[in-house]
Write a protein that holds these residues in place. Structure first.
Motif, short mmCIF file in Angstrom:
data_model
loop_
_atom_site.label_atom_id
_atom_site.label_comp_id
_atom_site.label_asym_id
_atom_site.label_seq_id
_atom_site.Cartn_x
_atom_site.Cartn_y
_atom_site.Cartn_z
N ASP A 61 0.84 -1.19 0.00
CA ASP A 61 0.00 0.00 0.00
C ASP A 61 0.88 1.25 0.00
O ASP A 61 2.07 1.20 0.38
CB ASP A 61 -0.88 0.03 1.25
N LEU A 62 0.31 2.35 -0.40
CA LEU A 62 0.96 3.65 -0.24
C LEU A 62 -0.11 4.70 -0.03
O LEU A 62 -1.31 4.45 -0.16
CB LEU A 62 1.87 3.99 -1.43
N LEU A 63 0.34 5.90 0.35
CA LEU A 63 -0.56 7.04 0.50
C LEU A 63 -0.39 7.95 -0.70
O LEU A 63 0.73 8.20 -1.15
CB LEU A 63 -0.23 7.83 1.78
N VAL A 64 -1.50 8.45 -1.21
CA VAL A 64 -1.49 9.42 -2.32
C VAL A 64 -2.16 10.69 -1.82
O VAL A 64 -3.27 10.63 -1.25
CB VAL A 64 -2.24 8.88 -3.55
N ASP A 65 -1.50 11.84 -2.00
CA ASP A 65 -2.10 13.08 -1.51
C ASP A 65 -2.82 13.81 -2.64
O ASP A 65 -2.78 13.40 -3.80
CB ASP A 65 -1.07 13.96 -0.81
N ASP A 66 -3.48 14.91 -2.28
CA ASP A 66 -4.30 15.62 -3.25
C ASP A 66 -3.48 16.48 -4.21
O ASP A 66 -4.05 17.18 -5.05
CB ASP A 66 -5.37 16.47 -2.56
N SER A 67 -2.15 16.43 -4.12
CA SER A 67 -1.30 17.06 -5.14
C SER A 67 -0.60 16.00 -5.96
O SER A 67 0.35 16.29 -6.68
CB SER A 67 -0.26 17.98 -4.47
N ASP A 68 -1.05 14.75 -5.85
CA ASP A 68 -0.53 13.60 -6.58
C ASP A 68 0.85 13.17 -6.10
O ASP A 68 1.60 12.53 -6.82
CB ASP A 68 -0.49 13.85 -8.10
N GLY A 69 1.19 13.53 -4.86
CA GLY A 69 2.41 13.02 -4.26
C GLY A 69 2.15 11.68 -3.60
O GLY A 69 1.01 11.33 -3.28
N VAL A 70 3.22 10.90 -3.39
CA VAL A 70 3.06 9.59 -2.78
C VAL A 70 3.90 9.49 -1.51
O VAL A 70 4.90 10.18 -1.35
CB VAL A 70 3.47 8.46 -3.76
N VAL A 71 3.45 8.63 -0.61
CA VAL A 71 4.17 8.33 0.62
C VAL A 71 4.27 6.82 0.71
O VAL A 71 3.25 6.13 0.77
CB VAL A 71 3.47 8.89 1.87
N LEU A 72 5.49 6.30 0.73
CA LEU A 72 5.68 4.85 0.78
C LEU A 72 5.73 4.33 2.20
O LEU A 72 5.28 3.22 2.47
CB LEU A 72 6.98 4.47 0.06
N PRO B 130 -3.96 22.08 20.85
CA PRO B 130 -2.62 22.04 20.26
C PRO B 130 -2.06 20.61 20.28
O PRO B 130 -2.31 19.86 21.24
CB PRO B 130 -1.79 22.97 21.15
N VAL B 131 -1.34 20.26 19.24
CA VAL B 131 -0.76 18.92 19.17
C VAL B 131 0.76 19.02 19.10
O VAL B 131 1.32 19.98 18.59
CB VAL B 131 -1.30 18.12 17.96
N GLU B 132 1.39 18.01 19.66
CA GLU B 132 2.84 17.91 19.59
C GLU B 132 3.27 17.31 18.27
O GLU B 132 4.25 17.74 17.66
CB GLU B 132 3.35 17.04 20.75
N ALA B 133 2.54 16.28 17.80
CA ALA B 133 2.93 15.61 16.56
C ALA B 133 1.78 14.78 16.03
O ALA B 133 0.91 14.33 16.78
CB ALA B 133 4.16 14.73 16.78
N VAL B 134 1.81 14.56 14.72
CA VAL B 134 0.88 13.66 14.05
C VAL B 134 1.71 12.73 13.17
O VAL B 134 2.62 13.18 12.47
CB VAL B 134 -0.13 14.42 13.16
N SER B 135 1.44 11.44 13.22
CA SER B 135 2.11 10.50 12.33
C SER B 135 1.08 9.66 11.62
O SER B 135 0.05 9.29 12.19
CB SER B 135 3.10 9.62 13.08
N VAL B 136 1.34 9.39 10.34
CA VAL B 136 0.43 8.60 9.50
C VAL B 136 1.27 7.62 8.71
O VAL B 136 2.33 7.97 8.17
CB VAL B 136 -0.37 9.50 8.53
N ALA B 137 0.83 6.37 8.60
CA ALA B 137 1.53 5.36 7.83
C ALA B 137 0.53 4.40 7.24
O ALA B 137 -0.50 4.11 7.85
CB ALA B 137 2.54 4.61 8.70
N PRO B 138 0.81 3.89 6.02
CA PRO B 138 -0.06 2.84 5.48
C PRO B 138 -0.04 1.63 6.39
O PRO B 138 1.03 1.16 6.80
CB PRO B 138 0.58 2.52 4.12
N GLY B 139 -1.21 1.14 6.74
CA GLY B 139 -1.29 -0.04 7.59
C GLY B 139 -1.79 -1.23 6.80
O GLY B 139 -2.04 -1.14 5.60
N PRO B 140 -1.93 -2.37 7.43
CA PRO B 140 -2.44 -3.55 6.72
C PRO B 140 -3.91 -3.39 6.36
O PRO B 140 -4.66 -2.66 7.00
CB PRO B 140 -2.24 -4.68 7.74
#
Length: 282
Positions: free
Chosen positions: A125-136, A206-216
């Motif tokens: 899997d990968l993430l695709v953003d609304d500017s057509d960028g990808v995150v592996l 307020p947030v310290e950090a946000v992390s996102v990753a493709p999961g199963p």
């Protein structure tokens, strides 16, 4: 997973950064691949030549010799040409390889080259953003602080999920490149994070950090760590197919690159969108 025969024809694209930084590892990788399969070797001098070489691969199986940025560049090019689903990529890491190794690619040059010849393709899997960028691999908001070239201060890990923290710690051991972006955020970033349309945290927290990753299973794993004074705040966990972040201009680290600033970005999970050659499981 599909296995490959060593008789397959390979298109070996050697990233120029890899040639400049570790010519010996490049030579070893090229020799192992050429000894095991019919290989056409391309030596692009810049990203434009890299793109042309990949676009002219024909029926050859593309193999990238280079760092994580070269791998992301290849996936991005194929995605934007809508050719990603039909192309199995292979990579022999030379240089920064935290991302490739986290995906299952061997870190050693010889082991990685042998996996290209003897391994099997796996859909990821990968993430695709609304500017057509990808995150592996993973993205983090705000991006991990980056030390100046030649600096002696280590890169502190960004709070986030265990997978993301491990990736950032590995990246922190690699030599850093100079950056013109200020990657040190002001304390407390105000963001609205929505997962499949449901608000996980809003602008009043307020947030310290946000992390996102493709999961199963075609979903993204999301961790939001609220800013806390005193005791550590309990992270907010969520999962879904679409993640939207809204707020004042923010930067984010996607794999090995920092992007932004943006005020809104949406990522969606593309399930099984790309294929990577990994060591065969016996």
């Amino acid at each position: 997973m599909a296995t490959f025969a060593t008789s397959d024809q390979l298109l070996v694209i050697i990233d120029p950064v890899a040639r400049q930084t570790d010519g010996e590892s490049v030579r070893i990788a090229k020799d192992v691949l050429s000894a095991g399969a019919a290989a056409k070797v391309c030596l692009p001098e810049d990203p434009e030549e890299f793109a042309r070489a990949l676009g002219r691969r024909g029926s050859r199986r593309p193999v990238v010799i280079g760092d994580d940025r070269a791998l992301v560049r290849a996936v991005t090019l194929l995605h934007r040409r809508r050719e990603l689903a039909g192309c199995a990529l292979s990579v022999v890491p030379v240089g920064d390889s935290a991302l490739a190794e986290s995906l299952g690619v061997p870190g050693g040059t010889v082991a990685a080259a042998r996996a290209v010849l003897e391994g099997a393709e796996r859909r990821l899997d990968l993430l695709v953003d609304d500017s057509d960028g990808v995150v592996l691999g993973a993205l983090g908001i705000p991006p991990a602080p980056v030390r100046a070239a030649g600096g002696s201060e280590p890169v502190p890990a960004v709070s986030g999920g265990p997978w993301y923290r491990s990736l950032v710690r590995t990246l922190a051991t690699r030599p850093a490149r100079p950056t013109r972006l200020s990657a040190v955020p002001a304390p407390g970033t105000r963001l609205r994070v929505e997962v499949d349309g449901r608000t996980v945290v809003d602008l009043d927290q307020p947030v310290e950090a946000v992390s996102v990753a493709p999961g199963p299973g075609g979903v993204a794993s999301v961790e939001v760590r609220p800013l806390s004074v005193g005791a550590e705040a309990t992270p907010l966990l969520a999962s879904g197919r679409t993640v939207t972040v809204i707020g004042e201009a923010f930067r984010y680290r996607a794999d090995a690159a920092v992007s932004g600033p943006v005020r809104r970005r949406t990522w969606r999970v593309a399930e099984g969108a790309w294929r990577l050659t990994l060591p065969a499981v016996h």
